[in-house]
Design a protein around this motif. Sequence first.
Motif, mmCIF file in Angstrom:
data_model
loop_
_atom_site.group_PDB
_atom_site.id
_atom_site.type_symbol
_atom_site.label_atom_id
_atom_site.label_comp_id
_atom_site.label_asym_id
_atom_site.label_seq_id
_atom_site.Cartn_x
_atom_site.Cartn_y
_atom_site.Cartn_z
ATOM 1 N N ASP A 289 0.829 -1.216 0.000
ATOM 2 C CA ASP A 289 0.000 0.000 0.000
ATOM 3 C C ASP A 289 0.861 1.262 0.000
ATOM 4 O O ASP A 289 0.579 2.229 -0.724
ATOM 5 C CB ASP A 289 -0.926 0.003 1.214
ATOM 6 N N TRP A 290 1.930 1.256 0.815
ATOM 7 C CA TRP A 290 2.782 2.446 0.900
ATOM 8 C C TRP A 290 3.613 2.630 -0.368
ATOM 9 O O TRP A 290 3.888 3.757 -0.777
ATOM 10 C CB TRP A 290 3.675 2.357 2.134
ATOM 11 N N PHE A 291 4.017 1.551 -1.014
ATOM 12 C CA PHE A 291 4.694 1.685 -2.303
ATOM 13 C C PHE A 291 3.762 2.323 -3.336
ATOM 14 O O PHE A 291 4.186 3.184 -4.122
ATOM 15 C CB PHE A 291 5.158 0.312 -2.794
ATOM 16 N N ASN A 292 2.515 1.899 -3.340
ATOM 17 C CA ASN A 292 1.550 2.496 -4.269
ATOM 18 C C ASN A 292 1.353 3.979 -3.999
ATOM 19 O O ASN A 292 1.254 4.783 -4.930
ATOM 20 C CB ASN A 292 0.208 1.759 -4.163
ATOM 21 N N ARG A 293 1.306 4.336 -2.714
ATOM 22 C CA ARG A 293 1.183 5.759 -2.379
ATOM 23 C C ARG A 293 2.396 6.546 -2.870
ATOM 24 O O ARG A 293 2.270 7.665 -3.382
ATOM 25 C CB ARG A 293 1.046 5.930 -0.861
ATOM 26 N N THR A 294 3.576 5.961 -2.742
ATOM 27 C CA THR A 294 4.807 6.658 -3.131
ATOM 28 C C THR A 294 4.824 6.927 -4.624
ATOM 29 O O THR A 294 5.079 8.058 -5.059
ATOM 30 C CB THR A 294 6.036 5.818 -2.725
ATOM 31 N N VAL A 295 4.569 5.902 -5.437
ATOM 32 C CA VAL A 295 4.647 6.089 -6.892
ATOM 33 C C VAL A 295 3.483 6.931 -7.398
ATOM 34 O O VAL A 295 3.564 7.529 -8.478
ATOM 35 C CB VAL A 295 4.693 4.733 -7.611
ATOM 36 N N LYS A 296 2.404 6.981 -6.627
ATOM 37 C CA LYS A 296 1.290 7.842 -7.038
ATOM 38 C C LYS A 296 1.613 9.307 -6.788
ATOM 39 O O LYS A 296 1.268 10.171 -7.589
ATOM 40 C CB LYS A 296 0.030 7.434 -6.268
ATOM 41 N N ILE A 297 2.303 9.592 -5.677
ATOM 42 C CA ILE A 297 2.651 10.984 -5.365
ATOM 43 C C ILE A 297 3.724 11.500 -6.317
ATOM 44 O O ILE A 297 3.649 12.626 -6.810
ATOM 45 C CB ILE A 297 3.108 11.084 -3.891
ATOM 46 N N ASP A 298 4.739 10.681 -6.606
ATOM 47 C CA ASP A 298 5.822 11.122 -7.493
ATOM 48 C C ASP A 298 6.175 9.977 -8.441
ATOM 49 O O ASP A 298 7.069 9.178 -8.169
ATOM 50 C CB ASP A 298 7.045 11.536 -6.668
ATOM 51 N N PRO A 299 5.475 9.878 -9.589
ATOM 52 C CA PRO A 299 5.779 8.784 -10.525
ATOM 53 C C PRO A 299 7.120 8.951 -11.232
ATOM 54 O O PRO A 299 7.570 8.026 -11.911
ATOM 55 C CB PRO A 299 4.621 8.853 -11.530
ATOM 56 N N ASP A 300 7.778 10.112 -11.071
ATOM 57 C CA ASP A 300 9.061 10.337 -11.735
ATOM 58 C C ASP A 300 10.242 9.845 -10.902
ATOM 59 O O ASP A 300 11.382 9.929 -11.341
ATOM 60 C CB ASP A 300 9.220 11.835 -12.032
ATOM 61 N N LEU A 301 9.985 9.347 -9.691
ATOM 62 C CA LEU A 301 11.060 8.868 -8.811
ATOM 63 C C LEU A 301 11.372 7.415 -9.152
ATOM 64 O O LEU A 301 10.630 6.493 -8.788
ATOM 65 C CB LEU A 301 10.643 9.012 -7.343
#
Length: 931
Positions: A852-864
């Motif tokens: 869940d937290w990985f999904n939140r991370t890539v959703k906030i900044d997909p360029d990372l």
Amino acid sequence: MSNITAAVIANRNKKHFLGVPAPLGYVAGVGRGATGFTTRSDIGPARDANDVSDDRHAPPATKRKKKDEEEEEDEDLNDSNYDEFSGYSGSLFSKDPYDKDDEEADAIYDSIDKRMDEKRKEYRDRRLREDLERYRQERPKIQQQFSDLKRSLAGVTSEEWSTIPEVGDSRNRKQRNPRAEKFTPLPDSVLSRNLGGETTSSLDPSSGLASMMPGVATPGMLTPTGDLDLRKIGQARNTLMNVKLSQVSDSVAGQTVVDPKGYLTDLQSMIPTYGGDINDIKKARLLLKSVRETNPNHPPAWIASARLEEVTGKVQMARNLIMRGCEMNPQSEDLWLEAARLQPPDTAKAVIAQAARHIPTSVRIWIKAADLETETKAKRRVFRKALEHIPNSVRLWKAAVELENPDDARILLSRAVECCNTSVELWLALARLETYENARKVLNKARENIPTDRQIWTTAAKLEEANGNIHMVEKIIDRSLTSLTANGVEINRDHWFQEAIEAEKSGAVNCCQAIIKAVIEVSVEEEDRKQTWIDDAEFCAKETAFECARAVYAHALQVFPSKKSIWLRAAYFEKNHGTRESLEALLQRAVAHCPKSEILWLMGAKSKWMAGDVPAARGILSLAFQANPNSEDIWLAAVKLESENAEYERARRLLAKARGSAPTPRVMMKSARLEWALERFNEALRLLEEAVEVFPDFPKLWMMKGQIEEQQNRTNDAAQTYTQGIKKCPTSIPLWILSANLEERKGVLTKARSILERGRLRNPKVPILWLEAIRVELRAGLKEIASTMMARALQECPNAGQLWAEAIFMETKPQRKTKSVDALKKCEHDPHVLLAVSQLFWSEHKFSKCRDWFNRTVKIDPDLGDAWAYFYKFEVLHGTEEQQKEVLERCIAAEPTHGEAWCRISKNIWNWQFKTPDILRAVVRELTIPI
């Protein structure tokens, strides 16, 4: 005569002030020096009623009692009874009068004590429970002490039960046989009487046996005279024994006439389900009874009374009440419906039938009657009976139609639209069941009966589209707007857009496009058209109505053909939701109207290139050169196209032409990078030396020059290059870091620290410089210095997510969770902190939360890119193939370009031809699993 003379003489000698009140302030004898005085009779008692009495002249016993009381008061008020918090144990003011102020103060103190007692109540109750439990553990009840023995009684057999003596039978321990007969010896008198064959049914009162029987005459007692009937006594005894045996279990066989399960069920049903106060129930009953008696024709009072009884578990009383209410108010459908709800199914049918006789025009009662039926045939019969009484009820018609097959439903609907000719739903339902020709006739009749409804027109348009008459769709929609306007209907854009979206979802694409085209300019100001239409297209895209959005963009581009922003939005829309062919067709039209827009040319060329059509991409770029002869982006795109397809000589020639016509820093950098990638180091260095002379303030030129020199093991030249670059570009953070890393690799740790310190002074509040300095100390094994530096860094950059992410894993494992909470408070939406928290969950094997937290991370900044790499590695180790494939596809679509580990791979010159999947897999191989 002499008497009169004596009276006159007496009056003459009498003083004039005698019998007259004294003047104000007069004191007798003051003229001769006397002083005035008053007596106790003049002023009343000398003490107030509330004063302490003087016991000096009291009896001795009273004096002793008073002395004892004073000694007790002295004992209460001495120093031994004084406490610093609560004061003296006695009262200092018990002798004073108790007035209103004292009463008010006592009330205030009582309220404070009560409040404090409430605060301490929970603790006191808990303490009391603990003491009680401890007491019970120390001194258990006899029942608890023998509980284990009780459980073992389950295995005792019937014979063992029979050997257990009765209570108090300690002297007789012989085995008892309950089936053995007991014989009682009779007196000789009875035997002698019976020797002659006589049968006696009574006892002689004088015999000894009579004294053993109850009710027989006893000396000193008043008993009824006459003989005692022994037969009746025996019958009564047998009857009493049979009653007892039918009520209790047999002690031998363990059988009983009472069903234990049913008995427990009955007991459970007797327990009230309402958990409130019984006094509240009584008050509610009283109030509702008063309402019923005051106004018996008020249905809500009966309903409330019945529901109160139902809640308290008295269902039968509730049924009786509601039926009485129905008798008082036979025209209330709410009462009848409530009565049907409370009754059992069979009784409910009778109740609802009675209700239908009283209120034959109630739709709800007929619907309830149909619901109570279990068979479809019976339901149909109920609905048809209801339609005889209420032929204009749309609800009944709809319910009746739903139970029929298509043929019968069509017949019913034909009758329904005659009875309810203003119901749009019935007309449309009939049209759907009819053939094409009949459906057209039905819709025409519907328009005649309901000329103000838009759904009939849109249904007609969908009908024509479904039967291939595309040319009729737009005509019908235009006629609908004209007709509705003529009938005084306001054209609401939002409602019509919703109709278009529903038309698209039903598959009528031409209908939705016709609706959009017809209403898109309604109620829109001329200066607001562009923004309004863009918002409309985004709304349609959000509702997944892509054809509607295309229609909006098509109309907007027809009105504004030279607006680059609309073309771009349309192109991105086609890229995300359309096909490659639709995107390329749109871009061809876009570059025809906006030839100076470089990004449109580049999007078209990239689309062709990604499809594998390299010649077409070259053709688009050549056309772009003609429209934009000196465009740096087009030059570089052409170079990238050639270099990616291994046409290195063509790429070099293009770069040479670009340096001649458009010598920009990026062109110089790309030229040097191509030479570097092809391992032509001398040529690359030559180009870079020329470039830094012309563009000294472009930091990437200095960085590339230094890295090439490092690659050739010319560390001193590289250090000098970095130093010169820092002087020319002091705000370039990567230059400072490269210089410090070079010194660290050379082993000069002090100089590396100095460079980073100077970088922080020149560029304050830059978290990357702090992070690099901390890592230098960590790599040197100086963890304490690193921790101190981290504290300073977080003070200077309190909202730096990269620093907080590093700080989490610098802590020991038990303290990481606390540190992560602090980090989330400071940087709630920072991708680096979210990535660190994801890794923390991973290390704790909380895989669901980690995902869940990985999904939140890539959703906030997909360029990372680092987030995608960790996410993909996590799925490779703990996910399914579908999950791995999904993450890979999402990463390719996002095309990340940033991230520490990501850039370390993607910027490596040996990986210059890597695509996104190659970079992702290479980064995953380098990453370590968080521990």
